[in-house]
Structures are given as structure tokens and as C-alpha cells.
Design a protein around this motif. Structure first.
Motif, mmCIF file in Angstrom:
data_model
loop_
_atom_site.group_PDB
_atom_site.id
_atom_site.type_symbol
_atom_site.label_atom_id
_atom_site.label_comp_id
_atom_site.label_asym_id
_atom_site.label_seq_id
_atom_site.Cartn_x
_atom_site.Cartn_y
_atom_site.Cartn_z
ATOM 1 N N ASP A 131 -11.142 -59.131 -25.888
ATOM 2 C CA ASP A 131 -10.935 -59.181 -27.343
ATOM 3 C C ASP A 131 -11.409 -57.890 -28.002
ATOM 4 O O ASP A 131 -10.732 -57.342 -28.885
ATOM 5 C CB ASP A 131 -11.671 -60.376 -27.950
ATOM 6 C CG ASP A 131 -10.963 -61.690 -27.717
ATOM 7 O OD1 ASP A 131 -9.743 -61.663 -27.435
ATOM 8 O OD2 ASP A 131 -11.614 -62.756 -27.805
ATOM 9 N N SER A 135 -9.033 -55.139 -29.840
ATOM 10 C CA SER A 135 -9.328 -54.774 -31.224
ATOM 11 C C SER A 135 -9.529 -53.266 -31.363
ATOM 12 O O SER A 135 -9.054 -52.650 -32.330
ATOM 13 C CB SER A 135 -10.585 -55.508 -31.699
ATOM 14 O OG SER A 135 -10.935 -55.123 -33.009
ATOM 15 N N GLU A 139 -7.281 -50.673 -33.600
ATOM 16 C CA GLU A 139 -7.888 -49.813 -34.612
ATOM 17 C C GLU A 139 -7.497 -48.354 -34.409
ATOM 18 O O GLU A 139 -7.228 -47.629 -35.376
ATOM 19 C CB GLU A 139 -9.413 -49.954 -34.566
ATOM 20 C CG GLU A 139 -9.917 -51.286 -35.093
ATOM 21 C CD GLU A 139 -11.426 -51.416 -34.972
ATOM 22 O OE1 GLU A 139 -12.080 -50.409 -34.638
ATOM 23 O OE2 GLU A 139 -11.951 -52.520 -35.216
#
Length: 231
Positions: A131, A135, A139
Motif C-alpha cells: 500500500d 501510494s 504521488e
């Protein structure tokens, strides 16, 4: 001083710019087709005593070699074959790692469960890691889209220390494209597609750059080597 991390972040992935798809194709198209798995390639395995374990081990070893050549698409196929023959943690871990390097985070998470023989604590740690990695990649992609090139490259200094999968190569390719360095962008996109030849974004970026450099035939040949079905 600010250029130091920029140089480091780009240098590490650039070390892998040799086109290894030829070697992977030779293994799949020549070695595995023309030599007997039991007698010639893996005579040291217990084919008679434990045929399923032997087949699983052989497929895992082939997958490992393809993985070494950054051919994650075909490596994943051999890992899946191995798991169908004999489910084991080592092959499962390799398949999860392969999916992560391809940028298939959801596919990786589907394999991380207690049903796969993992402990609850291990599952929680791996899911958390995936995760966070997903992420982080999102980004970085968003930052590049917003034109924050310098900030992205500085962030990549830390990321490439533990992850340099297809998404990272694609991001670096976009950065080079923005800097109008088409040749360098092409190399990064080429490596991203080598790692994951079925991602539409990677394919689009490589194709558009190849058109500009008149290297369309190289891209066609690469895709053919990686996706051509070998029986």
C-alpha cells in the motif's frame, strides 16, 4: 550540491539499459523448446519420485532466470505454472515481487493472504508495504504531471534505493521527455516496457518517443520477443 541526488537517482536505473529481451527469448524459444527438461536442462531434479515438485522447481528456476533478464511478464507465467503444480512459499514470494516490479500492486495484494499459507502478522506487514509503495508511486506520478520535476527527482533518490520497477522507469522517461532529451527518455520507456509490455501507458510513451526517433521497428521487435507465445 542539488545536482548530486539528481545524478544518483538517474544513474541507478540507467545501469540496466542493456536490452536483455533477446536472452529471455532465446531461453523460451530455443532452450526450452529444443532440449528435454528432464534429461538435458534439469536432470538433477527428482522427476520420478516427485514429478509435481520437480516440475514446480523447474518452472521456478526458469522464472528466476527470466526475472534476472527483466522479463517479468513471462517470469510471472512460469511462477504461476509452478504454483499450480506445487504450492510453495518461495515461488509465491517471487510472483508477488514480480507483480510489484511490473507495477501490478492489486495483483500482488491478492496473493498476500492467510489462505496462501502466510501468518497473519506477515500478511499485515506485506499489505502495509505494498500500500505504501503504491501510494508513493502515485504521488511521484502526480508530481511529474504537475511539472514538479526537480522535486520528483530528489524524491527518487530515496525510492530507487529499494524499488526500481517499471513505474519508476516510466516516470524517469517522462522527466527526460519534459527535458526534451528524447534519446534518454526512449531508454527509460524501453526498459519500462521490457518489464511490463502490457501496460498501455508505458506502450504509448515508448511508441510516441520511438516515432520521433524513427525507432518504431525496435519497439515492434521488442514486443514480439516478449509477447510471442512459445510452446
Amino acid at each position: 550540491m542539488k545536482l548530486a541526488p539528481v545524478s544518483y537517482a538517474i544513474q541507478k536505473p540507467m545501469d540496466t539499459f542493456i536490452d536483455t529481451s533477446y536472452r529471455s527469448y532465446v531461453i523460451r524459444n530455443t532452450v526450452l523448446r529444443n532440449y528435454d527438461w528432464r534429461k538435458d536442462i534439469f536432470p538433477f531434479l527428482s522427476w520420478d519420485k516427485n514429478p509435481k515438485v520437480a516440475k514446480a522447481t523447474a518452472c521456478t528456476l526458469v522464472g528466476n532466470r527470466l526475472f534476472f533478464y527483466y522479463d517479468y511478464f513471462n517470469a510471472a507465467e512460469f511462477y504461476r505454472r509452478a504454483l499450480l503444480e506445487f504450492h510453495n512459499r518461495e515461488t509465491l514470494k517471487q510472483l508477488i515481487t514480480t507483480y510489484l516490479n511490473m507495477g501490478f500492486f492489486d495483483e500482488a495484494k491478492k496473493l498476500i493472504s492467510e489462505h496462501q499459507g502466510m501468518e497473519k502478522e506477515e500478511v499485515e506487514k506485506l499489505i502495509y508495504y505494498v500500500d505504501k509503495l503504491e501510494s508513493l508511486v502515485e504521488e511521484l506520478e502526480k508530481a511529474v504531471e504537475e511539472g514538479k520535476v526537480v522535486e520528483t527527482i530528489v524524491a527518487l533518490q530515496e525510492v530507487t534505493g529499494f524499488y526500481s520497477g517499471a513505474p519508476i522507469h516510466n516516470i524517469l522517461g517522462v522527466i527526460k521527455w519534459i527535458e526534451k532529451k528524447s534519446e534518454e527518455a526512449y531508454k527509460f520507456f524501453f526498459k519500462a516496457v521490457t518489464m511490463n509490455p502490457i501496460n498501455r501507458d508505458y506502450l504509448y510513451n515508448l511508441s510516441e518517443t520511438a516515432k520521433q526517433l524513427r525507432k518504431e521497428s525496435e519497439v515492434v521487435d521488442l514486443i514480439d520477443r516478449l509477447l510471442k507465445e512459445v510452446r
